[in-house]
Enzyme design. Structure first.
Site, short mmCIF file in Angstrom:
data_model
loop_
_atom_site.label_atom_id
_atom_site.label_comp_id
_atom_site.label_asym_id
_atom_site.label_seq_id
_atom_site.Cartn_x
_atom_site.Cartn_y
_atom_site.Cartn_z
N ARG A 37 1.30 -22.40 -14.00
CA ARG A 37 1.65 -20.97 -14.12
C ARG A 37 2.42 -20.44 -12.92
O ARG A 37 2.97 -19.34 -12.98
CB ARG A 37 0.40 -20.13 -14.40
CG ARG A 37 -0.61 -20.07 -13.28
CD ARG A 37 -1.92 -19.46 -13.76
NE ARG A 37 -2.14 -18.12 -13.25
CZ ARG A 37 -3.29 -17.48 -13.28
NH1 ARG A 37 -4.35 -18.04 -13.87
NH2 ARG A 37 -3.43 -16.28 -12.80
N ASN A 97 -3.93 -16.30 -18.99
CA ASN A 97 -3.06 -16.80 -17.91
C ASN A 97 -3.34 -18.28 -17.68
O ASN A 97 -2.43 -19.10 -17.57
CB ASN A 97 -3.30 -16.04 -16.61
CG ASN A 97 -3.19 -14.55 -16.80
OD1 ASN A 97 -2.67 -14.09 -17.81
ND2 ASN A 97 -3.70 -13.77 -15.86
N ASP A 98 -4.63 -18.60 -17.60
CA ASP A 98 -4.98 -20.00 -17.40
C ASP A 98 -5.00 -20.77 -18.71
O ASP A 98 -4.60 -21.93 -18.75
CB ASP A 98 -6.36 -20.11 -16.72
CG ASP A 98 -6.22 -19.94 -15.21
OD1 ASP A 98 -5.30 -20.56 -14.64
OD2 ASP A 98 -7.01 -19.20 -14.62
N ARG A 103 -16.26 -10.30 -12.26
CA ARG A 103 -16.08 -11.74 -12.37
C ARG A 103 -16.47 -12.40 -11.06
O ARG A 103 -16.05 -11.95 -9.98
CB ARG A 103 -14.63 -12.08 -12.70
CG ARG A 103 -14.46 -13.58 -12.90
CD ARG A 103 -13.05 -13.96 -13.23
NE ARG A 103 -12.17 -13.81 -12.08
CZ ARG A 103 -10.87 -14.03 -12.14
NH1 ARG A 103 -10.30 -14.37 -13.28
NH2 ARG A 103 -10.12 -13.89 -11.06
N HIS A 131 0.82 -1.22 0.00
CA HIS A 131 0.00 0.00 0.00
C HIS A 131 0.84 1.26 0.00
O HIS A 131 0.48 2.27 -0.58
CB HIS A 131 -0.92 0.01 1.21
CG HIS A 131 -2.12 -0.85 1.01
ND1 HIS A 131 -2.96 -0.68 -0.05
CD2 HIS A 131 -2.58 -1.90 1.70
CE1 HIS A 131 -3.91 -1.59 0.01
NE2 HIS A 131 -3.71 -2.36 1.05
N CYS A 167 -8.69 -10.67 -21.22
CA CYS A 167 -8.32 -10.02 -19.96
C CYS A 167 -7.11 -10.67 -19.30
O CYS A 167 -6.70 -10.27 -18.22
CB CYS A 167 -9.51 -9.99 -19.00
SG CYS A 167 -10.05 -11.63 -18.52
N ARG A 225 -11.65 -8.57 -10.42
CA ARG A 225 -11.46 -9.83 -9.68
C ARG A 225 -12.06 -9.63 -8.29
O ARG A 225 -11.71 -8.66 -7.61
CB ARG A 225 -9.97 -10.16 -9.55
CG ARG A 225 -9.29 -10.53 -10.86
CD ARG A 225 -7.86 -10.95 -10.59
NE ARG A 225 -7.22 -11.60 -11.71
CZ ARG A 225 -6.39 -11.02 -12.57
NH1 ARG A 225 -6.09 -9.74 -12.43
NH2 ARG A 225 -5.86 -11.71 -13.56
N GLU A 234 -10.82 -20.08 -20.77
CA GLU A 234 -9.50 -20.35 -20.20
C GLU A 234 -9.25 -21.85 -20.04
O GLU A 234 -8.24 -22.24 -19.47
CB GLU A 234 -9.29 -19.58 -18.89
CG GLU A 234 -10.41 -19.65 -17.90
CD GLU A 234 -10.23 -18.73 -16.69
OE1 GLU A 234 -9.18 -18.08 -16.55
OE2 GLU A 234 -11.16 -18.67 -15.87
C1 PEP Z 1 -6.65 -15.52 -16.69
O1 PEP Z 1 -6.62 -16.71 -16.35
O2 PEP Z 1 -6.10 -15.09 -17.73
C2 PEP Z 1 -7.32 -14.52 -15.86
C3 PEP Z 1 -7.45 -13.28 -16.25
O3 PEP Z 1 -7.75 -14.93 -14.62
P1 PEP Z 1 -6.82 -15.10 -13.32
O4 PEP Z 1 -5.46 -14.57 -13.66
O5 PEP Z 1 -7.50 -14.35 -12.23
O6 PEP Z 1 -6.87 -16.58 -13.14
MG MG Z 2 -7.98 -17.39 -14.83
#
Ligand code: PEP
Ligand code: MG
Length: 597
Positions: free
Chosen positions: A466, A455-456, A333, A190, A503, A297, A432
């Site tokens: 990951r 990401n997933d 989400r 912070h 995203c 999120r 994802e």
């Molecule tokens: C993703 O998986 O790309 C995503 C945006 O969700 P998170 O990173 O919260 O799993």
């Molecule tokens: Mg994800």
């Protein structure tokens, strides 16, 4: 002499060091007699109320420009009375017959041991918050004068401290503070967030050499690279003054450009939105030119407390985000816990493969009570602005149908009690999971939009955990398998007449923008800080050229071949992005060349 830390707030400052000795207090350990227990407990209660009064006073004086950060201090107030800290200390004074300082220290050690295994960033930062609060109380208990008194600074200076709390940082607003340097902290603590909000350059996490800085030494603090130069020569000072000027010009250009639309040279327009998790991030989303939030999120409220947040708590938080971003839309989400995200209020069995386990929508469909409250809160918040609901980790049609049936029941309940909500709220799913890509045409009939979570998706497509560092080098967004999956998802969405957003982090990597544009991604959602860079690349591109680039890369047989084609494209269209790290865009200096990712 040069020291190294993490650049936590960009900018360059040059000035004399002001050393603050906070954070070095040793806890005095003393045994007490049975008859002193009550007075020792009272001494502790007194120190806590004084700390409370101090934080409340800072809260009251907080300048209008920083009001949105008052949440941090309010949470500090709450932590003072947290059961694990407050009551445990009182109990330990009595049970172990020890002084308050020692008992408080033990309570904190206990919290440390509970959370030591948790890798989650949010929990680690809450741990830091607890430590700030505890330090304040410890200082009061030992009548230490270590608490910072920033009111007394008369000359412009660079603060050098072991640690600064958000309360200390907030007080810097009206002071002659050019920059600060601390031993502890990370980019996401912070204190760092506040420094960025205040526009004060900062370098944190300076683990070595800070003790060699003496009072009034001249310091150059480079918040871009994390470098600190102690007693530099004139030539170096001149060089950094130039860098300072060029950074100021660069910021002005960025701010000017961030409000420009994300439109290619031939007029093809996409939407750029921000990813966010904490309410603190709203001002940054707006000032960096986001056209709404593409991924909110929602895990943070669940991670922040031991109990499940009530529907009212969720509703209030969602409503605040929606109202502050209005008239822009917010994509909320639903809960994505499980996997590597641990929440103390939901007990999960140990799983051998948590990433493949009871996570996200699967967990919500099992724990329907928890999901019900969140769905109600999101629906109620939708009465206050444009909201879109996004479901994570959907693997097939059955899950969507189950979610939609449940959502219909929640809506029915709200209608029955005349609670307003947006009847036309758009529903989307994250793409994802590879199976969702394969049946994207079927899923597209059931929802209003897709949002690709790279990401997933990359983790599951390439079988690369990951969070496992030993396979991190194989995590390749440009792998032909990944590129084809993204392409076929977008095609399925467009064939069904719905939008395809992205995203995952890939959307926020400036160099990937031409590929994503050429594939037809309609909305890019990313960390707000990178929005200006991505917009700049998009504004340099011609849409038809991007489409041609994609046609070529879809034929490529390896990630390196795709990379070669992309580099060629960037060199032709955005040559300035290839200049040395801090020549034109100093922020690239944080991660090295924009092309090294
Ligand atoms: C993703 O998986 O790309 C995503 C945006 O969700 P998170 O990173 O919260 O799993
Ligand atoms: Mg994800």
């Amino acid at each position: 002499m040069k020291l190294k830390g993490t650049g936590a707030s960009p900018g360059i400052a040059i000035g004399p060091a002001q050393i603050l000795e906070s954070g070095k207090a040793k806890t005095v350990k003393r045994r007490i007699s049975r008859r002193d227990i009550v007075s020792e407990q009272e001494r502790f209660i007194q120190a806590v109320s004084t700390a409370e009064a101090e934080i409340s006073a800072i809260l009251e004086d907080i300048p209008e420009e920083l009001k949105e950060h008052s949440g941090v201090l309010k949470s500090h107030l709450m932590m003072l009375k947290d059961r694990m800290v407050f009551e445990r200390t009182l109990e330990t004074i009595k049970k172990d017959q020890i002084n308050a300082e020692w008992a408080l220290d033990k309570a904190v050690q206990h919290i440390h041991s509970l959370f030591a295994q948790v890798k989650d960033r949010y929990i680690r930062e809450r741990m830091e918050d607890i430590e700030y609060v505890v330090k304040r109380v410890q200082a009061l208990l030992s009548h230490s004068t270590e608490a910072l008194n920033l009111q007394e600074l008369e000359e412009p200076c660079v603060i050098v401290a072991h640690e600064l709390s958000p309360a200390d940082t907030v007080q810097m607003f009206k002071q002659n503070i050019l920059a600060f340097v601390t031993v502890t902290g990370s980019r996401t603590s912070h204190t760092a967030i506040l420094a960025r909000a205040l526009g004060i350059p900062a370098v944190v996490g300076v683990e070595h050499g800070i003790d060699s800085i003496s009072q009034d030494d001249t310091l150059i603090v480079d918040g871009l690279t994390g470098d600190i130069l102690v007693s530099p020569d004139e030539q170096t000072i001149t060089k950094y003054r130039e860098k300072q000027q060029s950074y100021i010009r660069y910021r002005l250009e960025v701010i000017h450009n961030s409000s420009l639309p994300a439109e290619t040279r031939d007029g093809y327009r996409v939407k750029i939105k921000a990813n966010m998790e904490l309410l603190d991030e709203i001002p940054s989303a707006i000032s960096h030119g986001a056209e709404g939030v593409g991924l909110f999120r929602t895990e943070f409220l669940y991670l922040a407390s031991k109990e499940l947040p009530s529907e009212e708590t969720l509703y209030n938080a969602y409503r605040e985000v929606i109202e502050r971003l209005s008239p822009y839309p917010v994509t909320i989400r639903t809960l994505d816990i499980g996997g590597d995200k641990f929440v103390s209020s939901v007990s999960l069995d140990d799983e051998i493969n948590p990433a493949l386990g009871l996570r996200a929508i699967r967990l919500c469909l099992k724990e329907k009570g928890l999901f019900w409250d969140q769905l109600r809160a999101i629906l109620r918040a939708s009465a206050h602005g444009e909201v879109r609901m996004l479901f994570p980790l959907v693997s097939g049609r059955t899950e969507i149908m189950q979610v939609k049936a449940l959502l219909e029941q929640v809506k029915e309940e709200l209608r029955d009690s005349n609670v307003p909500f947006d009847e036309n709220m758009k529903l989307g799913i994250m793409i994802e999971v590879p199976s969702a890509v394969m049946v994207a045409d079927i899923l597209a009939r059931e929802v209003d939009f897709f949002s690709i979570g790279t990401n997933d998706l990359i983790q599951y497509a390439l079988a690369i955990d990951r969070i496992n560092e030993s396979v991190a080098h194989m995590y390749q967004p440009l792998h032909p398998g990944v590129i084809r999956m993204i392409h076929s998802t977008v095609t399925a969405a467009h064939n069904a007449g719905i939008e395809a957003a992205m995203c995952g982090e890939m959307a926020g990597e400036p160099i990937y923008a031409p590929i994503l544009l050429g594939m037809g991604i309609d909305e890019f959602s990313m960390n707000a800080m990178v929005i200006p860079k991505v917009k700049r690349i998009i504004r340099r591109c011609v849409y038809d050229d991007c489409v041609q680039l994609v046609q070529r890369i879809l034929e490529a047989s390896s990630g390196s071949e795709i990379r070669y084609l992309l580099d060629e494209f960037l060199r032709a269209n955005c040559p300035e992005e290839f200049e040395p790290a801090d020549a034109r865009y100093p922020e690239f200096a944080e991660t090295g060349s924009p092309l090294l990712n």
